[in-house]
Design an enzyme around this catalytic site. Structure first.
Site, PDB file in Angstrom:
ATOM      1  N   ASP A  26      26.339  63.446 107.748  1.00 45.63           N
ATOM      2  CA  ASP A  26      25.530  64.481 108.390  1.00 45.63           C
ATOM      3  C   ASP A  26      25.925  64.641 109.860  1.00 45.63           C
ATOM      4  OD1 ASP A  26      23.374  66.188 109.109  1.00 45.63           O
ATOM      5  OD2 ASP A  26      22.092  65.246 107.604  1.00 45.63           O
ATOM      6  N   THR A  46      21.552  71.416 107.689  1.00 49.06           N
ATOM      7  CA  THR A  46      21.708  70.348 106.693  1.00 49.06           C
ATOM      8  C   THR A  46      21.540  70.821 105.257  1.00 49.06           C
ATOM      9  OG1 THR A  46      21.007  68.661 108.262  1.00 49.06           O
ATOM     10  CG2 THR A  46      20.772  68.131 105.934  1.00 49.06           C
ATOM     11  N   ASN A  84      17.047  74.896 106.455  1.00 50.19           N
ATOM     12  CA  ASN A  84      16.183  73.764 106.144  1.00 50.19           C
ATOM     13  C   ASN A  84      14.776  74.264 105.835  1.00 50.19           C
ATOM     14  OD1 ASN A  84      18.268  71.921 106.657  1.00 50.19           O
ATOM     15  ND2 ASN A  84      17.723  71.745 108.817  1.00 50.19           N
ATOM     16  N   LYS A 125      17.351  61.513 104.113  1.00 47.26           N
ATOM     17  CA  LYS A 125      16.662  62.803 104.058  1.00 47.26           C
ATOM     18  C   LYS A 125      16.468  63.221 102.608  1.00 47.26           C
ATOM     19  CE  LYS A 125      18.731  64.633 108.336  1.00 47.26           C
ATOM     20  NZ  LYS A 125      19.522  65.751 108.887  1.00 47.26           N
ATOM     21  N   ARG A 146      16.284  66.195 101.417  1.00 47.20           N
ATOM     22  CA  ARG A 146      17.178  67.299 101.071  1.00 47.20           C
ATOM     23  C   ARG A 146      18.612  66.837 100.871  1.00 47.20           C
ATOM     24  NH1 ARG A 146      15.283  67.893 106.333  1.00 47.20           N
ATOM     25  NH2 ARG A 146      16.811  68.000 108.041  1.00 47.20           N
ATOM     26  N   ASP A 203      28.023  68.370 106.391  1.00 50.02           N
ATOM     27  CA  ASP A 203      27.207  69.558 106.186  1.00 50.02           C
ATOM     28  C   ASP A 203      27.298  70.542 107.345  1.00 50.02           C
ATOM     29  OD1 ASP A 203      25.984  67.721 107.836  1.00 50.02           O
ATOM     30  OD2 ASP A 203      23.981  67.966 106.993  1.00 50.02           O
ATOM     31  N   HIS A 204      27.689  70.054 108.529  1.00 50.18           N
ATOM     32  CA  HIS A 204      27.831  70.889 109.731  1.00 50.18           C
ATOM     33  C   HIS A 204      28.337  70.006 110.860  1.00 50.18           C
ATOM     34  CE1 HIS A 204      24.243  68.925 111.329  1.00 50.18           C
ATOM     35  NE2 HIS A 204      23.630  69.197 110.185  1.00 50.18           N
ATOM     36  N   HIS A 251      22.796  72.338 116.286  1.00 48.27           N
ATOM     37  CA  HIS A 251      23.826  73.072 115.532  1.00 48.27           C
ATOM     38  C   HIS A 251      23.157  74.268 114.888  1.00 48.27           C
ATOM     39  CE1 HIS A 251      21.872  71.128 112.096  1.00 48.27           C
ATOM     40  NE2 HIS A 251      21.887  70.040 112.837  1.00 48.27           N
TER      41      HIS A 251
END
Length: 556
Positions: free
Chosen positions: A49, A90, A111, A172, A174, A361-362, A496
């Site tokens: 992440d 994310t 999110n 997390k 997610r 993810d970013h 981000h």
């Protein structure tokens, strides 16, 4: 007549004679009819992440031989891998990796997002119809029900008539739920109230014994009580800004954002402190190792899939920003954790018997004040104040309060129910809003999503906006800020979410079964990961896939 019969008999027997002379061809034909395609025993996805692509190399001289450097040495690195949509957050990122798709199709538009028809906010994995399993907290009221497309993990389950095991793991919710897809055997995430790994009744009614055994060891508490100091002498962290500076945020109870971080003093009946330390990644991989062992992943001829997300790097990045010793230390420690994890895969599944990919993810931006202090243009965009001012002006013009609900995901989310009930003209409200936002400092483009084809902005940015726009879950207007600017309310840390390379350029490294060694510099995208794994496994790509197979990665 006898001559004719003899000729016909010879012709009929000719294929049998050829096969007898070429037994390998006969065996190959038979095998093609009866055997399954060759596949690895286990596929492991590692999503780090907030890992910018340059972290592969920024600290490379301090990494060991067996973690990131092993993956680069033995595997295949796609060096110009990009996210092709916004917002870069994310939930959308994890979903994009595993669906091969984009928010406009898979539906995970952020999110959180605003449901345009009702004006209500929705969290990406929220599901009030399920219950928490493993805790009395509400942290387990989650499932993948908001995901509109299949994942590569779903497709593996379908391809094997649900014989493959699929498990998702992340601090997390997610990060564990969305990669595992709709049909997973399990997804597990971390509960701050208890320090335990939990799940929801979407997957099961009770935790497996091995999960209860892991939780009973109170490993999270042990990590938190260790406190967090640097792995090496602090004066060796020459890639980072000095420890005590204005760009970093303080943890709860701290007087300064400096080492050592005394997490042992932050327990107080809550185990969330582990998230902001490298130990959050350590416990995630500890739990993943236990899952491999106890679920017997990779132990038969049916391919299994383990989706692991390493979340603590995101919490640390948000807290301390890119140039901090904390971020450097987190990656040095993660490198060691990945090395041990790969050794576990070698020992349990077998070296060369599994395929692993690593991505993110970013990325993240540098802290704006840090950039400005180093003469690079950057600034915080105070979206909260601008929103209040916008609603004030809209109320003067249209006689209704709070016509804009928020700027979530850098989008203007209108109060559509109020606009409809008041019989206001939405087109006039949109144009008023666009005119207002175009006058704000830091704004480069303001785009009406219904008229984006006529918008005067570069095609590369336009395509990212379109790919990220879901008509039911995205705001009607997209706001684009100047490079180096982002929406925020604190001078410390970073975030981000934008189209810029610091948020979209992410690592992609494959290693193991079926993977070549090498590098590739042509553009690839996050969406290409799922179809590449599909090609490796000889299965269907996910049903919302827009990516392409990266052929250079795969052995012929």
């Amino acid at each position: 007549m006898n001559i004719v019969k003899s000729i016909l008999l010879s012709v009929a027997l000719l294929p049998l004679v050829v096969q007898a002379q070429n037994p390998k061809k006969q065996a190959l034909t038979s095998n093609n009819l009866t055997s399954s395609p060759a596949r690895p025993k286990l596929v492991v996805g590692l999503v780090v992440d907030q890992m910018r692509w340059d972290y592969l190399y920024r600290y490379a001289n301090r990494y060991g031989a067996g973690g990131f450097n092993r993956m680069l040495r033995e595997g295949f690195s796609c060096e110009n891998n990009q996210i092709t949509y916004i917002p870069t957050v994310t939930a959308a990122g994890h979903t994009g990796i595993y669906t091969g798709s984009v928010p406009s199709i898979h539906g995970i538009a952020g999110n959180d997002w605003t449901i345009q028809a009702t004006g209500k906010s929705m969290y990406c994995t929220d599901d009030p119809t399920v219950k928490t399993v493993g805790s009395t907290s509400t942290a387990g009221l989650m499932s993948p029900k908001n995901l509109l497309a299949t994942t590569i993990t779903d497709e593996l389950r379908l391809a094997t008539n649900f014989k493959s095991k699929v498990i998702g793991i992340a601090l997390k919710d997610r990060g564990g739920i969305l990669p595992a897809g709709h049909s997973a055997n399990a997804a597990y995430w971390y509960d701050d109230l208890t320090g335990n790994w939990i799940t929801s009744t979407y997957y099961m009614d009770v935790l497996p014994n091995w999960v209860n055994n892991f939780n009973s060891q109170k490993i999270a508490e042990k990590y938190i009580k260790q406190d967090w100091n640097t792995l090496y002498p602090i004066n060796t962290y020459t890639q980072s800004t000095a420890d005590d500076n204005l760009y970093e945020g303080k943890l709860r109870g701290e007087t300064a954002p400096v080492f050592p971080h005394l997490t042992s003093k932050m327990l107080n009946g809550n185990f969330s402190a582990i998230r902001n330390t490298p130990y959050g990644n350590s416990i995630t991989l500890d739990f993943a190792k236990d899952a491999i062992k106890n679920e017997q992943l990779g132990k038969d001829d049916i391919t299994d899939f383990l989706a692991v997300s390493l979340s603590s790097t995101d919490y640390i990045g948000h807290q301390y920003a890119i140039n901090s010793i904390e971020v450097e230390d987190a990656y040095l420690r993660l490198d060691k954790d990945i090395e041990e994890f790969l050794k576990t895969l070698d020992a349990t599944v077998g070296k060369g018997q599994y395929t692993v990919f690593l991505s993110s993810d970013h990325g993240a931006a540098h802290n704006p004040k840090f950039l400005a202090d180093n003469k690079i243009p950057a600034q915080l965009w105070d979206g909260r104040t601008i929103l209040n001012n916008l609603n004030t002006e809209l109320e003067k013009e249209f006689k209704q309060p709070k016509l804009v609900l928020g700027f979530g995901n850098y989008q203007v989310n209108f109060n559509n129910p109020l606009i409809a009930s008041s019989k206001l003209n939405l087109l006039e409200i949109k144009q008023f809003t666009i005119n207002f936002l175009n006058k704000q400092e830091g704004v480069t483009f303001v785009v009406d999503m219904e008229n984006i084809s006529s918008a005067s902005l570069p095609d590369a940015i336009k395509s990212k906006i379109i790919a990220g726009y879901n008509k039911d879950r995205s705001g009607a207007i997209q706001i684009l800020l100047k490079p180096g600017w982002f929406q925020g309310y604190s001078a410390t840390g970073t975030t981000h979410g934008s189209w810029n390379p610091y948020d979209t350029h992410i690592p992609l490294v494959f290693m193991g079964w079926g993977i070549k060694q090498g590098t590739l510099n042509r553009p690839t995208s996050m969406a290409d990961i799922a179809p590449t794994i599909a090609a490796l496994l000889h299965i269907q790509e996910p049903n919302g896939n827009v990516g392409e197979t990266i052929e250079e990665v795969l052995k012929k």
